[in-house]
Design a protein around this motif. Structure first.
Motif, PDB file in Angstrom:
ATOM      1  N   UNK B   9      44.942  47.163  53.680  1.00 19.31           N
ATOM      2  CA  UNK B   9      44.712  47.962  52.475  1.00 19.31           C
ATOM      3  C   UNK B   9      44.805  47.092  51.225  1.00 19.31           C
ATOM      4  N   UNK B  10      45.739  46.155  51.230  1.00 19.83           N
ATOM      5  CA  UNK B  10      45.900  45.269  50.069  1.00 19.83           C
ATOM      6  C   UNK B  10      44.620  44.484  49.814  1.00 19.83           C
ATOM      7  N   UNK B  11      44.068  43.904  50.857  1.00 17.52           N
ATOM      8  CA  UNK B  11      42.857  43.089  50.699  1.00 17.52           C
ATOM      9  C   UNK B  11      41.697  43.953  50.211  1.00 17.52           C
ATOM     10  N   UNK B  12      41.538  45.120  50.831  1.00 17.91           N
ATOM     11  CA  UNK B  12      40.454  46.013  50.407  1.00 17.91           C
ATOM     12  C   UNK B  12      40.610  46.433  48.951  1.00 17.91           C
ATOM     13  N   UNK B  13      41.823  46.789  48.581  1.00 18.25           N
ATOM     14  CA  UNK B  13      42.071  47.234  47.207  1.00 18.25           C
ATOM     15  C   UNK B  13      41.779  46.107  46.222  1.00 18.25           C
ATOM     16  N   UNK B  14      42.168  44.907  46.582  1.00 20.64           N
ATOM     17  CA  UNK B  14      41.955  43.775  45.680  1.00 20.64           C
ATOM     18  C   UNK B  14      40.470  43.503  45.495  1.00 20.64           C
ATOM     19  N   UNK B  15      39.717  43.571  46.572  1.00 20.42           N
ATOM     20  CA  UNK B  15      38.277  43.341  46.456  1.00 20.42           C
ATOM     21  C   UNK B  15      37.642  44.442  45.604  1.00 20.42           C
ATOM     22  N   UNK B  16      38.060  45.665  45.833  1.00 21.62           N
ATOM     23  CA  UNK B  16      37.539  46.772  45.034  1.00 21.62           C
ATOM     24  C   UNK B  16      37.878  46.583  43.552  1.00 21.62           C
ATOM     25  N   UNK B  35      38.062  55.168  47.231  1.00 22.70           N
ATOM     26  CA  UNK B  35      36.992  54.176  47.430  1.00 22.70           C
ATOM     27  C   UNK B  35      37.193  53.346  48.690  1.00 22.70           C
ATOM     28  N   UNK B  36      38.432  52.976  48.944  1.00 23.39           N
ATOM     29  CA  UNK B  36      38.656  52.105  50.102  1.00 23.39           C
ATOM     30  C   UNK B  36      39.140  52.894  51.322  1.00 23.39           C
ATOM     31  N   UNK B  37      39.164  54.214  51.202  1.00 25.33           N
ATOM     32  CA  UNK B  37      39.553  55.092  52.314  1.00 25.33           C
ATOM     33  C   UNK B  37      40.935  54.749  52.867  1.00 25.33           C
ATOM     34  N   UNK B  38      41.901  54.718  51.967  1.00 23.05           N
ATOM     35  CA  UNK B  38      43.273  54.413  52.371  1.00 23.05           C
ATOM     36  C   UNK B  38      44.192  55.532  51.891  1.00 23.05           C
ATOM     37  N   UNK B  39      45.358  55.684  52.538  1.00 23.91           N
ATOM     38  CA  UNK B  39      46.303  56.713  52.095  1.00 23.91           C
ATOM     39  C   UNK B  39      46.812  56.419  50.690  1.00 23.91           C
ATOM     40  N   UNK B  40      46.707  57.409  49.816  1.00 25.67           N
ATOM     41  CA  UNK B  40      46.931  57.187  48.397  1.00 25.67           C
ATOM     42  C   UNK B  40      48.319  56.637  48.053  1.00 25.67           C
TER      43      UNK B  40
END
Lengths: 150, 150
Positions: B9-16, B35-40
């Motif tokens: 989730x960290x990597x996805x959030x950072x790219x986003x 956007x990254x389909x992760x638990x809020x």
DNA sequence: ATATAAAAAGACAAAACTGTCTTATTTCTT
DNA sequence: AAGAAATAAGACAGTTTTGTCTTTTTATAT
């Protein structure tokens, strides 16, 4: 940790069995878990699982125990890892995407595929007996060495 | 899974964030996790941790949110992985031995070192912004693509 | 000043992983 | 046949990981 504890104990137990057991020398679970410094009952569960998958042989009763036959000693370690931790472990997308592929790659897809294929290749060509050679000779170790030995 | 869910989730959030935020465009946690389909809330915790480590910037209040400044966009992804999953993840012995080393190697030491050093090398040279390029262009993905798009 | 929108923080809950304990079953020996 | 030694199986407990919910704090705009 790449592998689960289960998998670590499985590999250690298999190497110990490869070196110290055969069709008519069986090891009981107390001996095995003491030797590889693993929790006894947990290790027992793992070996039971490997017996069900025919990676390990066992017999109950007096004089029984766990052992590997010659054919089992030649099983590639990758097969064990696939059974215990699942084939996904070394194949799965680094970001956990189910549909990650060369057609729809995640940003780290190429790096991951490149290195995990190498690792899988290496592990698929190393049998339990091959990994045991160095341990039997004393050049490789499956438990932490004490200071005096270092 | 090599990385923890937290790390994914960290990597996805950072790219986003790299693609969609900057010093004066901030994204709130609802937008990011959708956007990254992760638990809020879980994602929120992760971003808070990255803020404490100065990997991410944030501001509270109306118009606030999370964002990356230009310097942060150039942080190598390995640094993030080391923070979230610990430096051990890609350095540790495959059998979990604390004292495994080239002097006292476990049976899979060489394979592991080769693999993990290569992967670490690759990840240390890829910044968040480098990983974001393909995603911005649509050649790489951080969420599963729907069938119609495939 | 007040309301609002946001992150930050803390408490809690569910699930997975790791580990322990007890009982059942099997087999060998006497 | 009985006892002993071993695996097999099942129930349970602790810990970590993952995820949720609520409250607090901060900043902005009106």
């Amino acid at each position: 940790m790449i592998f689960s504890k289960k998998c670590e104990y499985a590999i250690k137990a298999l190497i110990h069995l490869c070196i110290n057991s055969d069709t008519d020398t069986r090891l009981n679970i107390t001996e095995i878990s003491d030797s590889i410094e693993s929790p006894m009952h947990f290790t027992s569960k793992i070996l039971q699982e490997l017996v069900r998958h025919k990676i390990v042989s066992s017999s109950k009763g007096l004089g029984g125990g766990f052992f590997l036959n010659n054919q089992q000693k030649n099983i590639p370690i990758l097969e064990v890892i696939d059974i215990i931790d699942g084939k996904e472990l070394l194949s799965q997308c680094g970001l956990g995407l189910k549909k990650c592929s060369s057609k729809n790659p995640c940003p780290i897809h190429n790096e991951f595929v490149k290195y995990s294929e190498q690792l899988k290749q290496a592990l698929s060509t190393k049998s339990i007996s091959v990994l045991s050679l160095g341990v039997a000779k004393g050049t490789n170790f499956i438990i932490n060495q004490k200071e005096e030995i270092l």
